[in-house]
Write an enzyme that holds these catalytic residues in place. Structure first.
Site, PDB file in Angstrom:
ATOM      1  N   HIS A  73      29.826  43.319  34.462  1.00 46.57           N
ATOM      2  CA  HIS A  73      31.261  43.687  35.499  1.00 46.57           C
ATOM      3  C   HIS A  73      31.449  42.326  36.188  1.00 46.57           C
ATOM      4  O   HIS A  73      30.531  41.827  36.867  1.00 46.57           O
ATOM      5  CB  HIS A  73      30.757  44.562  35.958  1.00 46.57           C
ATOM      6  CG  HIS A  73      32.352  45.496  36.738  1.00 46.57           C
ATOM      7  ND1 HIS A  73      32.748  44.429  37.843  1.00 46.57           N
ATOM      8  CD2 HIS A  73      33.254  45.656  36.114  1.00 46.57           C
ATOM      9  CE1 HIS A  73      33.816  45.186  38.233  1.00 46.57           C
ATOM     10  NE2 HIS A  73      34.610  45.670  37.460  1.00 46.57           N
ATOM     11  N   GLY A  98      41.458  45.244  41.011  1.00 46.08           N
ATOM     12  CA  GLY A  98      41.540  46.200  42.611  1.00 46.08           C
ATOM     13  C   GLY A  98      42.309  44.777  43.166  1.00 46.08           C
ATOM     14  O   GLY A  98      42.528  45.554  44.504  1.00 46.08           O
ATOM     15  N   SER A 102      43.543  46.510  37.561  1.00 43.71           N
ATOM     16  CA  SER A 102      44.747  47.092  37.817  1.00 43.71           C
ATOM     17  C   SER A 102      45.403  47.803  37.271  1.00 43.71           C
ATOM     18  O   SER A 102      47.188  47.778  37.288  1.00 43.71           O
ATOM     19  CB  SER A 102      45.698  46.136  38.755  1.00 43.71           C
ATOM     20  OG  SER A 102      45.068  45.633  40.232  1.00 43.71           O
ATOM     21  N   ASN A 125      36.007  53.066  35.125  1.00 41.98           N
ATOM     22  CA  ASN A 125      34.615  52.582  35.977  1.00 41.98           C
ATOM     23  C   ASN A 125      34.921  53.135  37.500  1.00 41.98           C
ATOM     24  O   ASN A 125      35.505  53.075  37.967  1.00 41.98           O
ATOM     25  CB  ASN A 125      35.255  51.065  36.150  1.00 41.98           C
ATOM     26  CG  ASN A 125      33.836  50.631  37.219  1.00 41.98           C
ATOM     27  OD1 ASN A 125      32.536  51.517  37.599  1.00 41.98           O
ATOM     28  ND2 ASN A 125      33.942  48.935  36.924  1.00 41.98           N
ATOM     29  N   LYS A 173      32.941  53.327  39.682  1.00 42.38           N
ATOM     30  CA  LYS A 173      32.529  52.075  40.934  1.00 42.38           C
ATOM     31  C   LYS A 173      31.606  53.048  41.750  1.00 42.38           C
ATOM     32  O   LYS A 173      31.096  54.041  41.578  1.00 42.38           O
ATOM     33  CB  LYS A 173      33.744  50.918  41.929  1.00 42.38           C
ATOM     34  CG  LYS A 173      34.481  50.628  39.899  1.00 42.38           C
ATOM     35  CD  LYS A 173      35.166  49.578  41.374  1.00 42.38           C
ATOM     36  CE  LYS A 173      36.671  48.618  40.403  1.00 42.38           C
ATOM     37  NZ  LYS A 173      36.827  48.043  40.311  1.00 42.38           N
ATOM     38  N   GLU A 192      38.989  41.542  31.268  1.00 43.88           N
ATOM     39  CA  GLU A 192      39.012  41.528  32.823  1.00 43.88           C
ATOM     40  C   GLU A 192      38.925  40.298  34.008  1.00 43.88           C
ATOM     41  O   GLU A 192      37.764  39.852  34.525  1.00 43.88           O
ATOM     42  CB  GLU A 192      37.734  42.466  33.672  1.00 43.88           C
ATOM     43  CG  GLU A 192      38.017  43.924  33.273  1.00 43.88           C
ATOM     44  CD  GLU A 192      37.132  45.387  34.096  1.00 43.88           C
ATOM     45  OE1 GLU A 192      38.009  45.061  33.898  1.00 43.88           O
ATOM     46  OE2 GLU A 192      36.289  44.904  35.211  1.00 43.88           O
ATOM     47  N   GLU A 234      32.031  42.309  39.647  1.00 41.46           N
ATOM     48  CA  GLU A 234      31.721  42.872  40.667  1.00 41.46           C
ATOM     49  C   GLU A 234      30.567  42.320  41.069  1.00 41.46           C
ATOM     50  O   GLU A 234      29.492  42.001  41.942  1.00 41.46           O
ATOM     51  CB  GLU A 234      31.729  43.853  41.263  1.00 41.46           C
ATOM     52  CG  GLU A 234      33.772  44.270  41.287  1.00 41.46           C
ATOM     53  CD  GLU A 234      33.702  45.404  41.624  1.00 41.46           C
ATOM     54  OE1 GLU A 234      33.271  46.485  41.225  1.00 41.46           O
ATOM     55  OE2 GLU A 234      34.750  45.514  41.524  1.00 41.46           O
TER      56      GLU A 234
HETATM   57  C1  PEP Z   1      37.317  47.299  37.665  1.00 39.35           C
HETATM   58  O1  PEP Z   1      36.696  48.176  37.583  1.00 39.35           O
HETATM   59  O2  PEP Z   1      36.842  47.459  36.025  1.00 39.35           O
HETATM   60  C2  PEP Z   1      38.489  47.180  37.758  1.00 39.35           C
HETATM   61  C3  PEP Z   1      39.291  46.554  36.028  1.00 39.35           C
HETATM   62  O3  PEP Z   1      39.139  47.360  38.267  1.00 39.35           O
HETATM   63  P1  PEP Z   1      40.479  48.292  38.996  1.00 39.35           P
HETATM   64  O4  PEP Z   1      41.353  49.131  37.961  1.00 39.35           O
HETATM   65  O5  PEP Z   1      41.082  49.002  40.151  1.00 39.35           O
HETATM   66  O6  PEP Z   1      41.424  47.264  38.658  1.00 39.35           O
END
Ligand code: PEP
Length: 252
Positions: A94, A170, A210, A9, A11, A164, A96
């Site tokens: 997601h 993040g 992460s 992803n 983003k 997630e 976000e």
């Molecule tokens: C994501 O945005 O789906 C995600 C898992 O981000 P990160 O790996 O940066 O934590």
């Protein structure tokens, strides 16, 4: 057997040129890992150029969002109809999008339905907040998100689920493999409670939050975890390649 999958992803990162350069930096290596499916999810503006670049390769392409209506007066939105000629996957729900754009479980459900009707494969994200985790509400939240998100949708293997936990996205504070394995086991039990068992067992469930080249093996070693949805580390070519390579090694 569920095929392992690593999805990136990106983003809101990469200009049109940067996206092409990033794919060019990864492509030769990525197509060499035959035991793992790879999906790249760049910003909308790069879907067309990357669909041309990835044509004929085994690397999948996905969008990061879409609207559930087919077309019309919805300024700024993109529909499944528009995406389906460009990519096969779409990330939906997601955290976000839920947090910054007020997406509800009901809206996510409408989007999943529209994506499936158009023949897209949704990567449906679920996960609890830090506070919900701390107060022991993880299973309750996951159950609610899964049941609402899939409400009215018959058993299908054309969907991928990503667990997630919001507190891990993040932040550099990933869940442990055991924590993620438990939550994903619970998600699978929930799927088995709403869908026929063999179909529910064929759904791929990823961990996201992460993930890096340093911790990926901890996750993919768990039999319940079929791969990862990678954010920050997916826009670093060497790191993403390392994640895919280690997944291929563990799952082969
Ligand atoms: C994501 O945005 O789906 C995600 C898992 O981000 P990160 O790996 O940066 O934590």
């Amino acid at each position: 057997m569920r095929r392992p999958l690593i999805a990136g992803n990106w983003k809101m990162n990469t200009t049109a040129d940067e996206a092409i350069n990033l794919v060019n930096d990864m492509l030769t290596e990525l197509i060499g890992f035959t035991g793992v499916d790879c999906v790249l999810c760049p910003p909308f503006i790069s879907l067309q150029s990357l669909s041309k670049l990835l044509k004929g390769t085994s690397i999948g392409l996905g969008a990061q969002n879409m609207y559930y209506k087919e077309k019309g007066a919805f300024t700024g939105e993109v529909s499944a109809l528009m995406l389906k000629d460009l990519c096969r996957f779409v990330i939906l729900g997601h955290s976000e999008r839920r947090q910054y754009f007020c997406e509800t479980d009901a809206a996510v459900n409408q989007k999943i339905k529209a994506a499936l009707e158009a023949g897209l494969v949704p990567i449906f994200c679920v996960g609890e907040s830090f506070e919900q985790n701390e107060t022991g509400r993880t299973d309750e939240i996951l159950s609610m998100q899964i049941k609402s998100g899939l409400s009215g949708i018959g058993a299908t293997d054309q969907i991928i689920i990503a667990y997630e936990p919001i507190w891990a996205i993040g932040t550099g504070k990933a869940a442990t493999g055991a924590q993620a394995g438990l939550a994903i086991g619970f998600i699978r039990e929930t799927l088995c409670s709403i869908w026929e068992k063999t179909r529910a067992n064929s759904i791929r469930i990823l961990y996201g939050g992460s993930v890096t080249g340093t911790n990926i093996t901890e996750f993919v070693k768990q039999p319940q975890i079929d791969g990862a949805l990678v954010g920050g580390a997916s826009i670093k070519a060497a790191e993403f390649i390392s994640i895919v390579r280690q997944t291929a090694l563990v799952k082969s």
